[in-house]
Design a protein around this motif. Structure first.
Motif, PDB file in Angstrom:
ATOM      1  N   VAL A 134       1.001  -1.143   0.060  1.00 11.68           N
ATOM      2  CA  VAL A 134       0.132   0.024  -0.115  1.00 11.68           C
ATOM      3  C   VAL A 134       0.778   1.305  -0.161  1.00 11.68           C
ATOM      4  O   VAL A 134       1.906   1.330   0.711  1.00 11.68           O
ATOM      5  CB  VAL A 134      -0.962   0.094   1.342  1.00 11.68           C
ATOM      6  N   SER A 135       0.539   2.234  -0.851  1.00  4.92           N
ATOM      7  CA  SER A 135       1.395   3.689  -0.818  1.00  4.92           C
ATOM      8  C   SER A 135       0.389   4.733  -0.592  1.00  4.92           C
ATOM      9  O   SER A 135      -0.677   4.564  -1.053  1.00  4.92           O
ATOM     10  CB  SER A 135       2.233   3.471  -2.146  1.00  4.92           C
ATOM     11  N   ALA A 136       1.229   5.711  -0.294  1.00  6.69           N
ATOM     12  CA  ALA A 136       0.685   7.244  -0.282  1.00  6.69           C
ATOM     13  C   ALA A 136      -0.559   7.240   0.376  1.00  6.69           C
ATOM     14  O   ALA A 136      -0.710   6.802   1.608  1.00  6.69           O
ATOM     15  CB  ALA A 136       0.555   7.585  -1.908  1.00  6.69           C
ATOM     16  N   SER A 137      -1.522   7.805  -0.240  1.00 11.17           N
ATOM     17  CA  SER A 137      -3.115   8.086   0.517  1.00 11.17           C
ATOM     18  C   SER A 137      -3.709   6.875   1.014  1.00 11.17           C
ATOM     19  O   SER A 137      -4.362   7.135   2.379  1.00 11.17           O
ATOM     20  CB  SER A 137      -4.100   8.786  -0.549  1.00 11.17           C
ATOM     21  N   LEU A 138      -3.424   5.730   0.437  1.00 15.37           N
ATOM     22  CA  LEU A 138      -4.136   4.476   1.041  1.00 15.37           C
ATOM     23  C   LEU A 138      -3.445   4.174   2.638  1.00 15.37           C
ATOM     24  O   LEU A 138      -3.971   3.699   3.301  1.00 15.37           O
ATOM     25  CB  LEU A 138      -4.075   3.398   0.215  1.00 15.37           C
ATOM     26  N   THR A 145       6.744  -0.248  12.659  1.00 17.99           N
ATOM     27  CA  THR A 145       6.695   1.128  11.971  1.00 17.99           C
ATOM     28  C   THR A 145       8.491   1.690  12.112  1.00 17.99           C
ATOM     29  O   THR A 145       8.896   1.790  12.925  1.00 17.99           O
ATOM     30  CB  THR A 145       5.750   1.967  13.000  1.00 17.99           C
ATOM     31  N   ILE A 146       8.499   2.349  10.760  1.00 12.66           N
ATOM     32  CA  ILE A 146       9.907   2.969  10.576  1.00 12.66           C
ATOM     33  C   ILE A 146       9.423   4.263   9.880  1.00 12.66           C
ATOM     34  O   ILE A 146       8.601   4.355   9.022  1.00 12.66           O
ATOM     35  CB  ILE A 146      10.557   1.992   9.479  1.00 12.66           C
ATOM     36  N   VAL A 164       4.051  -3.872   8.104  1.00 10.66           N
ATOM     37  CA  VAL A 164       5.048  -2.801   8.353  1.00 10.66           C
ATOM     38  C   VAL A 164       4.633  -1.451   7.673  1.00 10.66           C
ATOM     39  O   VAL A 164       4.428  -1.568   6.312  1.00 10.66           O
ATOM     40  CB  VAL A 164       6.294  -3.651   7.425  1.00 10.66           C
ATOM     41  N   THR A 165       4.956  -0.406   8.425  1.00 11.19           N
ATOM     42  CA  THR A 165       4.536   0.859   8.017  1.00 11.19           C
ATOM     43  C   THR A 165       5.704   1.827   7.923  1.00 11.19           C
ATOM     44  O   THR A 165       6.385   1.739   8.827  1.00 11.19           O
ATOM     45  CB  THR A 165       3.679   1.573   8.994  1.00 11.19           C
ATOM     46  N   ILE A 202       1.489  -7.029   5.377  1.00  7.10           N
ATOM     47  CA  ILE A 202       1.060  -5.784   4.325  1.00  7.10           C
ATOM     48  C   ILE A 202       2.265  -4.980   4.663  1.00  7.10           C
ATOM     49  O   ILE A 202       2.892  -4.608   5.745  1.00  7.10           O
ATOM     50  CB  ILE A 202      -0.114  -5.266   5.066  1.00  7.10           C
ATOM     51  N   LEU A 203       2.939  -4.340   3.604  1.00  9.89           N
ATOM     52  CA  LEU A 203       3.765  -3.377   3.521  1.00  9.89           C
ATOM     53  C   LEU A 203       3.116  -2.115   3.128  1.00  9.89           C
ATOM     54  O   LEU A 203       2.544  -2.108   1.983  1.00  9.89           O
ATOM     55  CB  LEU A 203       4.727  -3.693   2.521  1.00  9.89           C
ATOM     56  N   ILE A 204       3.258  -1.070   3.839  1.00 11.43           N
ATOM     57  CA  ILE A 204       2.903   0.253   3.478  1.00 11.43           C
ATOM     58  C   ILE A 204       3.899   1.357   3.513  1.00 11.43           C
ATOM     59  O   ILE A 204       4.736   1.276   4.290  1.00 11.43           O
ATOM     60  CB  ILE A 204       1.846   0.954   4.863  1.00 11.43           C
TER      61      ILE A 204
END
Length: 331
Positions: free
Chosen positions: A6-10, A96-97, A115-116, A132-134
């Motif tokens: 998942v990237s950006a606004s999501l 979270t990083i 992982v955010t 899930i990778l954000i």
């Protein structure tokens, strides 16, 4: 194998709670295994870890989820970048990083884990099953950790004033207790056997003077009380240490050493706050915190007991004034 990126606004929708909270000692002790500006090691922390800066090297977290103050925060939080690191997180814990994840191997050993990243991932291996990778999260749930504040707290507690010695019992063991604040030299912790006697004490703060050194004191149960139970109310405050503290034996209780390097060479029981922390040969085991850190301006702990002579003196003074009042009362 399912990979979700998942990237950006999501990322804003998926990252969970977004508000930062400032952590104080009462929040950290008992809820996080370690809070450090730099952290690495081959041994795991069984409590949640906050690295207040960039991260590299080996990092392993296997959270027991002890301490409600850590609820809502991920098992591993890195406020900066993670570069050339090997990160392992188990027990369905999330990561979270705040910055980028670069040339880093990430091993997630729980169920579905998230992982955010405040930045992006490049290089390294990501053992991703249904995880899930954000990336590019515009907000990350990272608590505020102010090491200048933690250092000032160590100095404040170091100035509370307390007993300047520990007693030795009939078995030759050092007895830590007798007052709510002890002021000791680092050399006391070098060897021997220690016990806790917290009779009438809610919180024991042990202020240890000195720049650093080796800790080889072994703690055992005493008077039917388990050392782990007693340690839940103990804070070791290394308020002067800017050098290296080697925990060669388990130091039961919560460790405050915000300006020092701490080497965990034996599994430790309690939270550790350090400038730099290495856990190469010993695990970090979380321990509940049943004590209370006195607030600034209200540094009132259990009073230091007066010696018998002092009590007799106060009794004599009270009796003297009582006689004077009776002698001057109107007929």
């Amino acid at each position: 194998m399912t990979k979700t990126i998942v990237s950006a606004s999501l990322a804003v929708l998926c990252a969970g709670p977004l508000s930062a909270a400032s952590l104080e000692l009462n929040d950290i002790f008992g809820s996080f295994g370690a809070v450090a500006q730099s952290y690495s090691g081959n041994s795991e922390s069984e409590g949640r870890v906050i690295i207040a800066g960039d991260a590299t090297g080996n990092i392993s977290v296997n959270d027991r989820e002890i301490g409600a103050n850590a609820d809502g925060f991920d098992d591993l939080i890195i406020t900066g970048d993670a570069t050339n690191a090997n990160i392992t997180v188990g027990q369905s814990g999330n990561v979270t990083i705040g910055g980028d994840l670069s040339n880093t191997n990430l091993q997630l050993n729980g169920g579905v884990q998230t992982v955010t990243l405040g930045g992006t991932r490049s290089g390294g291996n990501f053992n991703q099953n249904e995880d899930i990778l954000i990336q590019n999260a515009t907000n990350t749930n990272i608590p505020e950790v102010d090491f200048s504040f933690l250092q000032s707290e160590a100095a404040r507690l170091g100035g509370l004033g307390g007993l300047f010695s520990v007693d030795t019992n009939a078995s030759g063991q050092l007895v830590f207790g007798g007052a709510s604040v002890l002021d000791l030299d680092f050399s006391v912790l070098g060897s021997g056997t220690g016990v806790f006697d917290l009779s009438g004490i809610d919180t024991l703060i042990i202020n240890v003077a000195g720049n650093g050194g080796n800790i080889g004191l072994n703690f055992v149960d005493y008077l039917g009380a388990g050392v782990l139970d007693a340690a839940q109310s103990v804070v070791w405050n290394f308020f002067e240490a800017t050098g290296t503290i080697n925990l060669n034996t388990a130091l039961f209780g919560h460790v405050l050493a915000p300006s020092a390097t701490v080497n965990v060479n034996s599994s430790n029981e309690g939270s550790v706050i350090a400038s730099t922390l290495f856990s190469n040969n010993g695990e970090l085991h979380p321990l509940a915190f049943d004590g209370t850190i006195p607030p600034a301006g209200g540094d009132d702990l259990t009073p230091v007991p007066l010696p018998a002579g002092g009590l007799l003196l106060l009794t004599a003074i009270a009796g003297f004034f009582g006689l004077r009042r009776r002698g001057t009362a109107p007929a």
